[in-house]
Design a protein around this motif. Structure first.
Motif, PDB file in Angstrom:
ATOM      1  N   GLY A   1      39.732  49.628  50.723  1.00 58.42           N
ATOM      2  CA  GLY A   1      39.532  48.201  50.934  1.00 58.42           C
ATOM      3  C   GLY A   1      38.069  47.835  51.055  1.00 58.42           C
ATOM      4  N   ASN A   2      37.306  48.646  51.795  1.00 56.74           N
ATOM      5  CA  ASN A   2      35.882  48.367  51.972  1.00 56.74           C
ATOM      6  C   ASN A   2      35.103  48.525  50.673  1.00 56.74           C
ATOM      7  N   ASP A   3      35.534  49.456  49.816  1.00 59.11           N
ATOM      8  CA  ASP A   3      34.889  49.601  48.504  1.00 59.11           C
ATOM      9  C   ASP A   3      35.021  48.298  47.703  1.00 59.11           C
ATOM     10  N   ILE A   4      36.215  47.711  47.739  1.00 61.39           N
ATOM     11  CA  ILE A   4      36.447  46.457  47.016  1.00 61.39           C
ATOM     12  C   ILE A   4      35.606  45.335  47.613  1.00 61.39           C
TER      13      ILE A   4
ATOM     14  N   ASP B   1      49.783  29.783  44.834  1.00 60.35           N
ATOM     15  CA  ASP B   1      48.929  30.655  45.630  1.00 60.35           C
ATOM     16  C   ASP B   1      49.044  32.098  45.157  1.00 60.35           C
ATOM     17  N   GLU B   2      50.259  32.540  44.894  1.00 58.44           N
ATOM     18  CA  GLU B   2      50.471  33.920  44.467  1.00 58.44           C
ATOM     19  C   GLU B   2      49.815  34.205  43.118  1.00 58.44           C
ATOM     20  N   MET B   3      49.931  33.275  42.189  1.00 62.12           N
ATOM     21  CA  MET B   3      49.320  33.467  40.872  1.00 62.12           C
ATOM     22  C   MET B   3      47.795  33.509  40.988  1.00 62.12           C
ATOM     23  N   GLU B   4      47.249  32.653  41.839  1.00 60.37           N
ATOM     24  CA  GLU B   4      45.801  32.661  42.046  1.00 60.37           C
ATOM     25  C   GLU B   4      45.356  33.972  42.694  1.00 60.37           C
ATOM     26  N   ALA B   5      46.110  34.441  43.701  1.00 60.24           N
ATOM     27  CA  ALA B   5      45.773  35.702  44.350  1.00 60.24           C
ATOM     28  C   ALA B   5      45.856  36.869  43.367  1.00 60.24           C
ATOM     29  N   ASP B   6      46.801  36.815  42.439  1.00 57.60           N
ATOM     30  CA  ASP B   6      46.896  37.845  41.396  1.00 57.60           C
ATOM     31  C   ASP B   6      45.623  37.887  40.555  1.00 57.60           C
ATOM     32  N   ARG B   7      45.123  36.713  40.188  1.00 56.12           N
ATOM     33  CA  ARG B   7      43.917  36.660  39.357  1.00 56.12           C
ATOM     34  C   ARG B   7      42.700  37.190  40.119  1.00 56.12           C
ATOM     35  N   ILE B   8      42.599  36.822  41.388  1.00 56.69           N
ATOM     36  CA  ILE B   8      41.486  37.311  42.203  1.00 56.69           C
ATOM     37  C   ILE B   8      41.586  38.827  42.358  1.00 56.69           C
ATOM     38  N   GLY B   9      42.813  39.324  42.578  1.00 54.92           N
ATOM     39  CA  GLY B   9      43.020  40.758  42.715  1.00 54.92           C
ATOM     40  C   GLY B   9      42.586  41.518  41.480  1.00 54.92           C
ATOM     41  N   PHE B  10      42.870  40.969  40.310  1.00 58.38           N
ATOM     42  CA  PHE B  10      42.452  41.613  39.060  1.00 58.38           C
ATOM     43  C   PHE B  10      40.932  41.665  38.977  1.00 58.38           C
ATOM     44  N   LYS B  11      40.291  40.542  39.246  1.00 56.18           N
ATOM     45  CA  LYS B  11      38.831  40.467  39.099  1.00 56.18           C
ATOM     46  C   LYS B  11      38.097  41.337  40.113  1.00 56.18           C
ATOM     47  N   THR B  12      38.572  41.352  41.357  1.00 56.56           N
ATOM     48  CA  THR B  12      37.896  42.176  42.363  1.00 56.56           C
ATOM     49  C   THR B  12      38.062  43.662  42.059  1.00 56.56           C
ATOM     50  N   SER B  13      39.222  44.056  41.551  1.00 57.45           N
ATOM     51  CA  SER B  13      39.455  45.460  41.194  1.00 57.45           C
ATOM     52  C   SER B  13      38.606  45.853  39.993  1.00 57.45           C
TER      53      SER B  13
END
Length: 327
Positions: free
Chosen positions: A94-97, A237-249
Motif C-alpha cells: 500500500g505504501n509503495d502505491i 463511485d465504484e467505476m471512478e474508484a476502478d479508474r483511479i485504481g488502474f492509474k495508481t497501479s
C-alpha cells in the motif's frame, strides 16, 4: 396506507436491518431499489478522480475524526489478522502505491491492514484507512491484481466519496449527518463489492416490506433511507474508484494488462451466482446491487489497458507468493 404510518413502519424495518452484519449488507445492496421507490438519484459523472466540480463543507480533519470514531466498531466486525508477515506485506504494498503517486500526506495519511473475514472484500474508511480481507489476497493471482484492488480503495478516499455523500444528504435537508458514524458500517460492509452475500430469508422479507413502506411514505421515505445510506458508495463511485485504481497501479510500475484481471474472475463468479437462482431471484439480486455489473467493470479495465502505455512491467513478486501460501 397513510404516509406517516408508512414512514414509521419503514423506520422500524430499517432499524431491524441494522442489527446484524447480514442485514446491513442486505440494506446496502437494496439501496437502488429502495430509493427508486420514493426518491431520485444522482446523475452519472465522469471526472477521472480529480474531484472536478466537487463541493463539500466536510474538512479533512472531519474525515479523520469520523474514521477514528468508527475504528472500534470496525475492530469488532473485522478483527485484525494475527499474522505479522501478512500485515507488513500489505502495508508495504500500500505504501509503495501511495509513494509512487505522491499521495502521502496529500492530504491523507494512509494505513493498510489485513482483516479476518470469510468474504472476498476490501474497503476503506475516510481519511485513508484501508482494509483487505485474507480471502481476497488468496483469490488474487498476481500482485498487480492486488495492487489494483488496493488502488481502488485509495480511489474512494482520494475522490472523497464519503464527504460527497454527506454533502448530498445535507443538500436534501436530511438529518443523515446526525446519524453519525453508525452509517459508516454500510460502506465497510460493501467495500469493494466482491462479497455478494445472499441475505437470509428474514432479511429478504424485511427488504420487501421496506420497499413497500418506502413507496407509501413518498418523499419522507426517500429522506429516511438516505439518512441510513449517506456513507454507501454508488455505482458511479465504484467505476471512478476502478479508474483511479488502474492509474495508481500503473504509476507504481505494474503491467497494464494484469491490473484489472481480478474483474474477469468476478464476472465468472457473478455468472455462476446467477445461474444458481431462478429468474425472479436473479432479477431481484440485479435490482438490489449498488455495484456495477462485473461485465461493465471488465470492459472499462480492458479499455484502459488498451489506452495507456506501460510505465513498468511488474506482474507479481516472491513476497506475494509467500504471503498467499502463508494465508
Amino acid at each position: 396506507m397513510e404516509s406517516n404510518k408508512a414512514l414509521e413502519l419503514l423506520r422500524n424495518e430499517l432499524h431491524l436491518l441494522m442489527t446484524t452484519p447480514t442485514g446491513r449488507r442486505t440494506f446496502l445492496t437494496g439501496l437502488p431499489l429502495l430509493l427508486a421507490s420514493c426518491a431520485t438519484g444522482q446523475k452519472s459523472r465522469y471526472r477521472e478522480g480529480d474531484n472536478t466540480g466537487q463541493k463539500t463543507s466536510l474538512t479533512v480533519a472531519d474525515e479523520r475524526r469520523m474514521a477514528q470514531e468508527y475504528l472500534p466498531q470496525m475492530a469488532k466486525e473485522y478483527p485484525t489478522h494475527r499474522n505479522a508477515k501478512a500485515q507488513r506485506y500489505i502495508a508495504s504494498l500500500g505504501n509503495d502505491i501511495v509513494q509512487a503517486n505522491g499521495l502521502a500526506g496529500n492530504p491523507y495519511h494512509y494505513t493498510f491492514a489485513v482483516v479476518d473475514a470469510k468474504m472476498v472484500n476490501a474497503f476503506a474508511l475516510p481519511a485513508g484507512t484501508v482494509f483487505v480481507t485474507a480471502p481476497l489476497i488468496k483469490m488474487a493471482r498476481s500482485e498487480a491484481e492486488l495492487a489494483g484492488v488496493i488502488g481502488h480503495e485509495i480511489g474512494h478516499v482520494k475522490a472523497r466519496h464519503t464527504a460527497e455523500r454527506i454533502e448530498t444528504a445535507k443538500k436534501e435537508k436530511n438529518k443523515g449527518i446526525l446519524f453519525g458514524l453508525g452509517g459508516a458500517i454500510l460502506g465497510g460492509a460493501a467495500g469493494y463489492g466482491l462479497g455478494k452475500v445472499l441475505c437470509q430469508k428474514q432479511e429478504r422479507e424485511c427488504m420487501r416490506r421496506a420497499m413497500t413502506y418506502g413507496a407509501a411514505a413518498g418523499a419522507g421515505g426517500g429522506l429516511l433511507i438516505q439518512k441510513f445510506a449517506f456513507m454507501a458508495n454508488g455505482r458511479e463511485d465504484e467505476m471512478e474508484a476502478d479508474r483511479i485504481g488502474f492509474k495508481t497501479s500503473l504509476q507504481t510500475g505494474y503491467h497494464k494488462d494484469y491490473i484489472g484481471r481480478f474483474y474477469n474472475r468476478l464476472l465468472v463468479m457473478e455468472q455462476k451466482h446467477k445461474g444458481k437462482k431462478n429468474g425472479i431471484m436473479a432479477a431481484f439480486a440485479d435490482a438490489m446491487s449498488t455495484h456495477p455489473p462485473s461485465q461493465k467493470r471488465v470492459n472499462q479495465m480492458n479499455h484502459m489497458a488498451g489506452s495507456f502505455s506501460n510505465v513498468g512491467t511488474k506482474i507479481t513478486s516472491e513476497s506475494f507468493k509467500r504471503i498467499q501460501k502463508l494465508l
